[in-house]
Design an enzyme around this catalytic site. Sequence first.
Site, mmCIF file in Angstrom:
data_model
loop_
_atom_site.group_PDB
_atom_site.id
_atom_site.type_symbol
_atom_site.label_atom_id
_atom_site.label_comp_id
_atom_site.label_asym_id
_atom_site.label_seq_id
_atom_site.Cartn_x
_atom_site.Cartn_y
_atom_site.Cartn_z
ATOM 1 N N ALA A 63 -61.407 -11.831 21.915
ATOM 2 C CA ALA A 63 -61.698 -11.099 23.142
ATOM 3 C C ALA A 63 -60.437 -11.097 24.018
ATOM 4 C CB ALA A 63 -62.850 -11.763 23.875
ATOM 5 N N GLY A 108 -63.214 -13.852 18.851
ATOM 6 C CA GLY A 108 -64.039 -12.667 18.591
ATOM 7 C C GLY A 108 -63.579 -11.906 17.355
ATOM 8 N N GLU A 111 -65.215 -13.643 14.543
ATOM 9 C CA GLU A 111 -66.646 -13.303 14.628
ATOM 10 C C GLU A 111 -66.899 -11.867 14.154
ATOM 11 O OE1 GLU A 111 -66.434 -14.564 18.711
ATOM 12 O OE2 GLU A 111 -68.061 -15.991 18.397
ATOM 13 N N GLU A 131 -61.646 -20.749 21.046
ATOM 14 C CA GLU A 131 -62.174 -20.607 22.417
ATOM 15 C C GLU A 131 -62.144 -21.907 23.208
ATOM 16 O OE1 GLU A 131 -63.585 -19.350 19.701
ATOM 17 O OE2 GLU A 131 -64.312 -17.314 20.088
HETATM 18 N N1 CAA Z 1 -56.310 -11.415 24.671
HETATM 19 C C1 CAA Z 1 -55.355 -10.788 25.387
HETATM 20 N N2 CAA Z 1 -54.051 -10.790 25.039
HETATM 21 C C2 CAA Z 1 -53.704 -11.460 23.925
HETATM 22 C C3 CAA Z 1 -54.649 -12.148 23.144
HETATM 23 C C4 CAA Z 1 -56.004 -12.114 23.551
HETATM 24 N N3 CAA Z 1 -56.988 -12.694 22.853
HETATM 25 N N4 CAA Z 1 -53.990 -12.739 22.122
HETATM 26 C C5 CAA Z 1 -52.696 -12.426 22.254
HETATM 27 N N5 CAA Z 1 -52.516 -11.653 23.352
HETATM 28 C C6 CAA Z 1 -51.284 -11.071 23.851
HETATM 29 C C7 CAA Z 1 -50.333 -12.138 24.391
HETATM 30 O O1 CAA Z 1 -50.671 -12.485 25.708
HETATM 31 C C8 CAA Z 1 -49.006 -11.430 24.268
HETATM 32 O O2 CAA Z 1 -48.929 -10.506 25.335
HETATM 33 P P1 CAA Z 1 -47.526 -10.293 26.127
HETATM 34 O O3 CAA Z 1 -46.595 -9.720 25.084
HETATM 35 O O4 CAA Z 1 -47.890 -9.322 27.211
HETATM 36 O O5 CAA Z 1 -47.102 -11.642 26.600
HETATM 37 C C9 CAA Z 1 -49.162 -10.619 22.997
HETATM 38 O O6 CAA Z 1 -50.564 -10.483 22.778
HETATM 39 C C10 CAA Z 1 -48.588 -11.289 21.756
HETATM 40 O O7 CAA Z 1 -49.084 -12.607 21.710
HETATM 41 P P2 CAA Z 1 -48.125 -13.879 21.507
HETATM 42 O O8 CAA Z 1 -46.845 -13.679 22.236
HETATM 43 O O9 CAA Z 1 -48.900 -15.104 21.861
HETATM 44 O O10 CAA Z 1 -47.834 -13.768 19.938
HETATM 45 P P3 CAA Z 1 -47.757 -14.920 18.844
HETATM 46 O O11 CAA Z 1 -47.417 -14.240 17.577
HETATM 47 O O12 CAA Z 1 -46.889 -16.038 19.305
HETATM 48 O O13 CAA Z 1 -49.258 -15.533 18.760
HETATM 49 C C11 CAA Z 1 -51.653 -15.462 18.567
HETATM 50 C C12 CAA Z 1 -50.309 -14.714 18.340
HETATM 51 C C13 CAA Z 1 -51.738 -16.676 17.640
HETATM 52 C C14 CAA Z 1 -52.734 -14.456 18.248
HETATM 53 C C15 CAA Z 1 -51.711 -15.940 20.017
HETATM 54 O O14 CAA Z 1 -51.406 -14.874 20.896
HETATM 55 C C16 CAA Z 1 -53.047 -16.500 20.419
HETATM 56 O O15 CAA Z 1 -53.340 -17.643 20.156
HETATM 57 N N6 CAA Z 1 -53.894 -15.662 21.064
HETATM 58 C C17 CAA Z 1 -55.145 -16.091 21.639
HETATM 59 C C18 CAA Z 1 -56.225 -16.260 20.574
HETATM 60 C C19 CAA Z 1 -57.512 -16.705 21.215
HETATM 61 O O16 CAA Z 1 -57.570 -17.683 21.939
HETATM 62 N N7 CAA Z 1 -58.613 -15.967 20.923
HETATM 63 C C20 CAA Z 1 -59.910 -16.242 21.458
HETATM 64 C C21 CAA Z 1 -60.203 -15.375 22.643
HETATM 65 S S1 CAA Z 1 -61.740 -15.794 23.448
HETATM 66 C C22 CAA Z 1 -62.942 -15.048 22.515
HETATM 67 O O17 CAA Z 1 -62.677 -14.402 21.524
HETATM 68 C C23 CAA Z 1 -64.339 -15.282 23.013
HETATM 69 C C24 CAA Z 1 -65.394 -14.795 22.085
HETATM 70 O O18 CAA Z 1 -65.910 -15.509 21.252
HETATM 71 C C25 CAA Z 1 -65.909 -13.441 22.215
#
Ligand code: CAA
Length: 256
Positions: A63, A108, A111, A131
């Site tokens: 998400a 998500g 999921e 999460e």
């Molecule tokens: N939402 C919004 N933006 C996100 C995102 C997310 N879930 N995941 C990554 N991004 C964005 C980053 O903020 C970054 O944006 P900027 O360039 O503007 O800074 C861009 O995407 C690239 O991300 P990274 O620089 O972090 O790239 P990376 O290759 O180093 O890492 C990653 C990639 C492992 C996916 C890392 O970004 C990450 O861990 N993301 C978060 C994953 C996460 O926590 N997901 C769970 C979300 S909550 C959820 O899903 C609830 C549910 O059950 C419904």
Amino acid sequence: MGEFVSVQTDDGVATIRIDRAPVNALNVQMWGECADAARQVATDDDVRAVVLWGGPKVFAAGADIKAMREMSFTDAFAHAGELQEAFRTLAEVPKVVIAAVNGYALGGGCELALTADFRYAADNAKFGQPEIKLGLIPGAGGTQRLARLIGTQAAKEWVYGGEMYDAETCRQLGLVDRIYPADEVYDRAVESARAYAAGPYALRMAKKAIDEGMGLDLASALKLETELFAATFATRDREIGMDAFLAKDRAEFTQR
Ligand code: CAA
């Protein structure tokens, strides 16, 4: 055709493509578009099997955290319900659905992949429910579909720890069905989907019996199986299948 979620059908196989750079972070609009795509592939008779794909780099990183940061409890409660509903609509598509996963399938995104019947993963794929690291728990099936698939203990490790797991570890847990080189995984998923697309209408009964049956007690589930087994006798494909066997011929199913 949505802004971020599109459906393209070729020779009986629909691809639901998630496309929101850079990481397919799922915002509220996309949840609605996922539900629309699910309804489209469910009702279109030209679609006989489905591939769910996030493109060659990333499946979905979950998400949209930037959008969620500003949500209140009531926003989250309402939107989580919409997300659950969208993923339920996807999970109930009455056709075989294969998720082709390149790169990250997190939160998500994981999921979303769990709504499919099968997950074909690229050798570089990474799955997880991170999460907890945001102070959340999974809100779209990660405590439920995941636990039913890999067991409660493994699901607790995933959800409590928030770590990522590679494709081979996920295969051993039963979450990933097949692993392919990254540049092949989508084509292989389409290839398998095409084979299912040539299958009989009974595939729908099989999916319903297994998915709905898993939510019932054994006696009720066996009753459901009996009813769906009998229902296959109302299909044209049941006659085609049996006639072909008796004639030592190859069945050409109609999905009717
Ligand atoms: N939402 C919004 N933006 C996100 C995102 C997310 N879930 N995941 C990554 N991004 C964005 C980053 O903020 C970054 O944006 P900027 O360039 O503007 O800074 C861009 O995407 C690239 O991300 P990274 O620089 O972090 O790239 P990376 O290759 O180093 O890492 C990653 C990639 C492992 C996916 C890392 O970004 C990450 O861990 N993301 C978060 C994953 C996460 O926590 N997901 C769970 C979300 S909550 C959820 O899903 C609830 C549910 O059950 C419904």
